[in-house]
Design an enzyme around this catalytic site. Structure first.
Site, PDB file in Angstrom:
ATOM      1  N   TYR A 144      -4.296 -11.595 -17.521  1.00 52.84           N
ATOM      2  CA  TYR A 144      -3.757 -12.751 -16.799  1.00 52.84           C
ATOM      3  C   TYR A 144      -4.741 -13.897 -16.952  1.00 52.84           C
ATOM      4  O   TYR A 144      -5.947 -13.716 -16.735  1.00 52.84           O
ATOM      5  CB  TYR A 144      -3.565 -12.424 -15.319  1.00 52.84           C
ATOM      6  CG  TYR A 144      -3.051 -13.580 -14.467  1.00 52.84           C
ATOM      7  CD1 TYR A 144      -3.910 -14.259 -13.602  1.00 52.84           C
ATOM      8  CD2 TYR A 144      -1.731 -13.997 -14.531  1.00 52.84           C
ATOM      9  CE1 TYR A 144      -3.440 -15.308 -12.819  1.00 52.84           C
ATOM     10  CE2 TYR A 144      -1.263 -15.046 -13.756  1.00 52.84           C
ATOM     11  CZ  TYR A 144      -2.125 -15.704 -12.903  1.00 52.84           C
ATOM     12  OH  TYR A 144      -1.671 -16.753 -12.137  1.00 52.84           O
ATOM     13  N   ASP A 239     -12.075 -15.239 -21.465  1.00 52.16           N
ATOM     14  CA  ASP A 239     -11.682 -15.699 -20.129  1.00 52.16           C
ATOM     15  C   ASP A 239     -12.596 -14.990 -19.130  1.00 52.16           C
ATOM     16  O   ASP A 239     -12.352 -13.843 -18.758  1.00 52.16           O
ATOM     17  CB  ASP A 239     -10.211 -15.377 -19.870  1.00 52.16           C
ATOM     18  CG  ASP A 239      -9.806 -15.771 -18.469  1.00 52.16           C
ATOM     19  OD1 ASP A 239      -8.597 -15.692 -18.145  1.00 52.16           O
ATOM     20  OD2 ASP A 239     -10.688 -16.154 -17.659  1.00 52.16           O
ATOM     21  N   LYS A 267     -13.556 -19.303 -10.040  1.00 53.41           N
ATOM     22  CA  LYS A 267     -13.964 -18.410  -8.950  1.00 53.41           C
ATOM     23  C   LYS A 267     -15.413 -18.618  -8.517  1.00 53.41           C
ATOM     24  O   LYS A 267     -15.732 -19.612  -7.850  1.00 53.41           O
ATOM     25  CB  LYS A 267     -13.662 -16.959  -9.354  1.00 53.41           C
ATOM     26  CG  LYS A 267     -12.147 -16.706  -9.529  1.00 53.41           C
ATOM     27  CD  LYS A 267     -11.816 -15.255  -9.770  1.00 53.41           C
ATOM     28  CE  LYS A 267     -10.394 -15.080 -10.246  1.00 53.41           C
ATOM     29  NZ  LYS A 267      -9.416 -14.966  -9.163  1.00 53.41           N
TER      30      LYS A 267
HETATM   31  C1  LIG Z   1      -9.114 -13.682 -15.532  1.00 51.65           C
HETATM   32  C2  LIG Z   1      -8.401 -14.789 -14.828  1.00 51.65           C
HETATM   33  N1  LIG Z   1      -8.176 -15.945 -15.496  1.00 51.65           N
HETATM   34  C3  LIG Z   1      -7.537 -16.989 -14.894  1.00 51.65           C
HETATM   35  C4  LIG Z   1      -7.092 -16.889 -13.588  1.00 51.65           C
HETATM   36  C5  LIG Z   1      -6.407 -18.086 -12.954  1.00 51.65           C
HETATM   37  O1  LIG Z   1      -7.314 -18.697 -12.073  1.00 51.65           O
HETATM   38  P1  LIG Z   1      -6.728 -19.587 -10.867  1.00 51.65           P
HETATM   39  O2  LIG Z   1      -5.828 -20.628 -11.456  1.00 51.65           O
HETATM   40  O3  LIG Z   1      -6.000 -18.643  -9.929  1.00 51.65           O
HETATM   41  O4  LIG Z   1      -8.006 -20.195 -10.238  1.00 51.65           O
HETATM   42  C6  LIG Z   1      -7.303 -15.707 -12.847  1.00 51.65           C
HETATM   43  C7  LIG Z   1      -6.786 -15.621 -11.425  1.00 51.65           C
HETATM   44  N2  LIG Z   1      -6.953 -14.338 -10.796  1.00 51.65           N
HETATM   45  C8  LIG Z   1      -5.945 -14.011  -9.796  1.00 51.65           C
HETATM   46  C9  LIG Z   1      -6.202 -12.614  -9.246  1.00 51.65           C
HETATM   47  N3  LIG Z   1      -6.578 -11.680 -10.221  1.00 51.65           N
HETATM   48  C10 LIG Z   1      -5.923 -15.025  -8.707  1.00 51.65           C
HETATM   49  C11 LIG Z   1      -5.305 -14.560  -7.419  1.00 51.65           C
HETATM   50  C12 LIG Z   1      -3.949 -15.155  -7.243  1.00 51.65           C
HETATM   51  O5  LIG Z   1      -3.239 -15.370  -8.240  1.00 51.65           O
HETATM   52  O6  LIG Z   1      -3.624 -15.417  -6.068  1.00 51.65           O
HETATM   53  C13 LIG Z   1      -7.967 -14.642 -13.484  1.00 51.65           C
HETATM   54  O7  LIG Z   1      -8.190 -13.480 -12.830  1.00 51.65           O
END
Ligand SMILES: Cc1ncc(COP(=O)(O)O)c(CN[C@@H](CN)CCC(=O)O)c1O
Length: 427
Positions: A144, A239, A267
């Protein structure tokens, strides 16, 4: 467990917010029940609006390596806010955070701050396409990278959790530019380059998968990606939104000794406030406006409060012994959890790298998405609620990572292990 106020707020929220949440995985739809509305956090603990206290292993999905409300972070944000919240002009704190990121990651000579991991990954794809002049992207099923259209194809995390790995609303023409490979299967990547020898701009990968649950890279997998992209003239994008400053101060790339062409982050570098970033070597980053023809912008990018939280967080993470402590806390937790599952004779596999982990209701091994998908997600949901009732908060999805922080004490871990044993007995 008293949840009256959370239930009332959840009903109220659903009248004005889709599903009552601002990010789907928070809805508890995958595990049923009412999501606790959190009132406050301190260290490794959070309290919900009904006064229930939890030892927190969500850590806001990764940003909180220091735990909740770390004094250095709170003070930095308060101090920044007192001088104004945003200027739309360069501020000193942005330079400090960018310098810290470049110092931590040798592969990053220039870095652009954005507001989320999604923005970082979305832009990294555009940058790779601008640099190579090619249009296809390879991603891995179950990885993801945020919710940009071209990346919501065979996606993990909440998309996998809610059974929509390829989202509605993504035009086939966009999805066609995204080629899907199998994580930990280098031959699946080589096959795509055979089929599209001149078309692939980049391969984007979570170097340690977190969004199908934690699945470490197989021996030689990341090296294989580095080699095939170099040979084929494509860029390798790591990523590191989860793994950056999580599994080591220099992220997974220093842990495994692999140099990607572009790194995306998020994060932890915001310490709980909205910060994302993408960076790479000079030659690639020269494409980025105003230097070059690839455009990307953001009103609140490099926001003074957000970067102040990030600088305070990375400063604390530079202290000697921090990563050794995160490692030993992770070991204590997982050794205890494994022993509890063995005593209960419940089939499980716990994958851990440093302070990120996932417990699968799965006899294992769990080293590929196909194996992850064999997990008993219904049992996971019952387990998650049984732990919640015993004051332990884990991810409301089998396909997510859990985290320990420097705030998790031995007493927290030992109390968690008792709760795991009791929860398994109650399943
Ligand atoms: C490896 C990786 N790459 C990109 C993203 C996207 O980041 P954000 O746009 O949510 O800040 C994420 C976002 N992680 C999720 C949970 N695994 C965010 C939680 C959510 O979607 O509420 C990620 O894990």
């Amino acid at each position: 467990m008293e949840q009256g106020r959370s239930q009332q707020l959840f009903e109220q929220a659903q009248r004005v917010i889709p599903g009552g949440v601002n990010s789907p995985v928070r809805s508890f739809r995958a595990v049923e029940g009412t999501p606790p509305f959190i009132a406050r956090g301190a260290g490794a603990h959070v309290w919900d609006v009904d006064g229930n206290e939890y030892i927190d292993y969500l850590g806001s999905w990764g940003p909180l390596a220091l735990g909740h409300a770390h004094p250095a972070v709170v003070e930095a944000v308060q101090r920044a806010a007192a001088d104004g919240t945003s200027f739309g002009a360069p501020v000193e704190q942005e330079v400090e955070l960018a310098e810290m990121i470049c110092a931590a990651l040798p592969s990053v000579e220039l870095v652009r701050l954005v507001n989320s991991g999604t923005e970082a990954c979305m832009t990294a794809l555009r940058l790779a396409r601008a640099y190579t002049g090619r249009s296809k992207i390879v991603k891995f099923a179950g990885n993801y990278h945020g919710h940009a259209d071209g990346l919501l194809v065979a996606a993990g995390s909440g998309a996998l959790t809610h059974g929509i790995p390829t989202s509605a609303g993504v035009p086939e023409s966009y999805a066609a530019e995204t080629l899907i490979a199998t994580f930990n299967d280098i031959a699946s990547v080589e096959g795509l380059f055979e089929a599209w020898p001149e078309d692939i701009a980049a391969v984007i990968v979570e170097p340690i998968a977190g969004n199908m649950g934690v699945v470490p890279p197989a021996d030689g997998f990341l090296e294989g990606l580095r080699q095939v992209t170099e040979t084929r003239g494509a860029l390798l994008i790591f990523d590191e939104v989860i793994t950056g400053f999580r599994v080591a101060y220099g992220g997974a790339q220093t842990l495994f000794g692999i140099t990607p062409d572009i790194t995306t982050m998020g994060k932890i570098i915001g310490g709980g406030l909205p910060v994302g970033a993408y960076g790479g070597r000079n030659e690639v980053m020269q494409q980025v406006a105003p230097l070059g023809p690839m455009y990307q912008a953001g009103t609140l990018s490099g926001n003074p409060l957000a970067v102040a939280a990030g600088v305070a967080t990375l400063t604390e993470l530079q202290r000697p012994g921090v990563y050794e402590q995160l490692e030993s806390t992770g070991i204590r937790l997982i050794d205890g959890v494994n022993a509890a599952f063995a005593r209960a004779e419940v089939p499980s596999t716990v994958n851990r790298v440093a302070s990120m982990f996932t417990g699968f209701f799965n006899a294992g091994p769990v080293s590929a998405l196909a194996e992850v998908e064999q997990s008993d997600t219904a049992a996971y949901g019952r387990y998650m609620h049984a732990l919640l009732e015993r004051g332990v908060y884990i991810a409301p999805s089998q396909f997510e990572a859990g985290f320990v922080s420097i705030a998790h004490t031995d007493a927290d871990i030992d109390r968690t292990i008792v709760a795991v044993g009791d929860a398994l007995a109650a399943l």
